[in-house]
Design a protein around this motif. Structure first.
Motif, mmCIF file in Angstrom:
data_model
loop_
_atom_site.group_PDB
_atom_site.id
_atom_site.type_symbol
_atom_site.label_atom_id
_atom_site.label_comp_id
_atom_site.label_asym_id
_atom_site.label_seq_id
_atom_site.Cartn_x
_atom_site.Cartn_y
_atom_site.Cartn_z
ATOM 1 N N GLY A 201 0.821 -1.197 0.000
ATOM 2 C CA GLY A 201 0.000 0.000 0.000
ATOM 3 C C GLY A 201 0.857 1.249 0.000
ATOM 4 N N LEU A 202 0.371 2.296 -0.629
ATOM 5 C CA LEU A 202 1.076 3.571 -0.682
ATOM 6 C C LEU A 202 0.094 4.663 -0.284
ATOM 7 C CD1 LEU A 202 3.628 5.204 -1.473
ATOM 8 C CD2 LEU A 202 2.667 5.361 -3.788
ATOM 9 N N GLY A 203 0.458 5.447 0.733
ATOM 10 C CA GLY A 203 -0.450 6.493 1.169
ATOM 11 C C GLY A 203 0.167 7.372 2.234
ATOM 12 N N ARG A 204 -0.613 8.339 2.687
ATOM 13 C CA ARG A 204 -0.164 9.279 3.717
ATOM 14 C C ARG A 204 -0.543 8.752 5.094
ATOM 15 N NH1 ARG A 204 -2.124 13.490 6.784
ATOM 16 N NH2 ARG A 204 -4.259 13.187 6.029
ATOM 17 N N ILE A 205 0.422 8.777 6.014
ATOM 18 C CA ILE A 205 0.158 8.337 7.382
ATOM 19 C C ILE A 205 -0.801 9.307 8.067
ATOM 20 C CG2 ILE A 205 1.160 8.025 9.677
ATOM 21 C CD1 ILE A 205 1.827 5.734 7.916
ATOM 22 N N HIS A 206 -1.856 8.767 8.660
ATOM 23 C CA HIS A 206 -2.827 9.579 9.403
ATOM 24 C C HIS A 206 -3.076 8.903 10.748
ATOM 25 C CE1 HIS A 206 -7.089 11.611 9.546
ATOM 26 N NE2 HIS A 206 -6.303 11.972 10.551
ATOM 27 N N ILE A 207 -2.519 9.490 11.807
ATOM 28 C CA ILE A 207 -2.684 8.938 13.152
ATOM 29 C C ILE A 207 -3.973 9.482 13.760
ATOM 30 C CG2 ILE A 207 -1.701 8.800 15.470
ATOM 31 C CD1 ILE A 207 1.061 9.075 14.195
ATOM 32 N N ILE A 208 -4.832 8.587 14.210
ATOM 33 C CA ILE A 208 -6.128 8.973 14.774
ATOM 34 C C ILE A 208 -6.221 8.426 16.195
ATOM 35 C CG2 ILE A 208 -8.631 8.808 14.525
ATOM 36 C CD1 ILE A 208 -8.206 8.361 11.535
ATOM 37 N N ASP A 209 -6.286 9.336 17.168
ATOM 38 C CA ASP A 209 -6.384 8.904 18.563
ATOM 39 C C ASP A 209 -7.768 8.360 18.889
ATOM 40 O OD1 ASP A 209 -3.755 9.544 19.209
ATOM 41 O OD2 ASP A 209 -4.262 11.635 19.619
ATOM 42 N N LYS A 210 -8.789 9.032 18.361
ATOM 43 C CA LYS A 210 -10.166 8.596 18.600
ATOM 44 C C LYS A 210 -10.954 8.741 17.306
ATOM 45 C CE LYS A 210 -14.229 9.250 21.547
ATOM 46 N NZ LYS A 210 -14.845 10.038 22.648
ATOM 47 N N LEU A 211 -11.460 7.635 16.819
ATOM 48 C CA LEU A 211 -12.193 7.644 15.556
ATOM 49 C C LEU A 211 -13.673 7.885 15.817
ATOM 50 C CD1 LEU A 211 -11.900 7.205 12.503
ATOM 51 C CD2 LEU A 211 -12.368 4.782 12.885
ATOM 52 N N ASP A 212 -14.203 8.977 15.252
ATOM 53 C CA ASP A 212 -15.632 9.259 15.361
ATOM 54 C C ASP A 212 -16.113 9.879 14.050
ATOM 55 O OD1 ASP A 212 -14.889 11.997 15.437
ATOM 56 O OD2 ASP A 212 -14.790 11.972 17.630
ATOM 57 N N ASP A 213 -17.362 10.316 14.043
ATOM 58 C CA ASP A 213 -17.964 10.832 12.808
ATOM 59 C C ASP A 213 -17.347 12.147 12.349
ATOM 60 O OD1 ASP A 213 -19.643 8.667 12.788
ATOM 61 O OD2 ASP A 213 -21.296 9.704 13.801
#
Length: 275
Positions: A201-213
């Motif tokens: 996979g190739l993409g931009r790293i996106h760190i998410i502490d809490k996933l919500d809407d």
């Protein structure tokens, strides 16, 4: 009553067509890899006959889907998981129910008074145990977890422990008397990395502490999450920092997208410089 020559020919033709269709149906079932389901698994050979095996793991993970029909005296169907990828495919394909989409999801994963109990039975090589588990978003009540354990005990050839896949399942099952459990942390003990789906996979790293809407997610992102979410839109890859199961719903989606999915201990800290 006399049957004319034309009538006899018609009757013979009808009988012939019936036999042809019956033979075709039998051949289709055999070519599909055996029966749709079995009412019990009495040996390792029967388990392996129905099991789908993930080989892109540090260890092989043979597993069999099962359905318990509470409306039919808790009848269990051990599903040929080489033929049916999802529970709903089997339930719809065998006409047990024609519910689809949100209706099927709500009635069998959220509603406590559900007709079907939908689970997965797996051989966990690291702990040398059979376990049963449910989708991490399944709101199954404690009494139905116990019911499942009892039905499996009556119809499966070896002892089976429950593996909770969510905090709710963990808390609810902890109070079930006599229920043996195996936690994901037991399976992944001391493990700092696990490839859940091997792909590129190739993409931009996106760190998410809490996933919500409110979190915006792009299709070209490799998500770094603290916990396994219940659902996701298509992305370029997924990394979780909490031990997860290859049988999770998210991993099934990721396999369908053909992108990588992995558990990496402390992934957020390790990858924060790339976010």
């Amino acid at each position: 009553m006399k049957i004319s020559k034309i009538g006899r020919l018609t009757l013979v033709s009808i009988v012939g067509l019936v036999l042809i269709f019956a033979a075709a149906a039998t051949a289709q079932q055999e070519s599909g890899g055996g029966p749709r389901s079995l009412p019990a698994l009495r040996s390792r050979a029967e388990f392996e006959r129905l099991a789908r095996v993930y080989t892109d793991q540090p260890y092989a993970l043979p597993h069999v889907l099962f359905v318990i029909d509470r409306k039919d005296d808790n009848k269990i169907y051990y599903i040929n998981s080489q033929r049916y990828r999802f529970h709903k495919d089997f339930v719809n394909g065998t006409y047990l129910s024609l519910e689809r989409g949100e209706e099927f999801w709500r009635n069998n994963y959220i509603n406590p008074n559900r007709r079907f109990i939908l689970g997965t039975l797996a051989w966990q090589a690291p702990v040398k145990r059979y376990t049963f588990e449910f989708w991490e978003g399944d709101q199954i009540p404690a009494d139905q977890i116990k019911l499942t354990a009892d039905v499996l005990k009556q119809t499966f050839f070896a002892p089976v422990a429950f593996k909770p896949n969510s905090t709710k399942q963990d808390e609810d099952s902890a109070g079930v008397q006599g229920l043996e459990r195996v936690l994901q942390s037991d399976i992944a003990r001391e493990q700092e990395y696990q490839a859940l789906n091997v792909a590129k996979g190739l993409g931009r790293i996106h760190i998410i502490d809490k996933l919500d809407d409110h979190v915006e997610i792009g299709f070209n992102e490799i998500l770094v999450l603290k916990e396994v979410p219940l659902s996701l839109p298509p992305v370029a890859g997924v990394i979780v920092s909490k031990p997860s199961t290859p049988l999770s719903h998210i991993n099934l989606l990721v396999k369908g997208w053909g992108v990588p999915n992995a558990y990496i201990k402390n992934a957020g800290e390790i990858l924060k410089q790339y976010d």
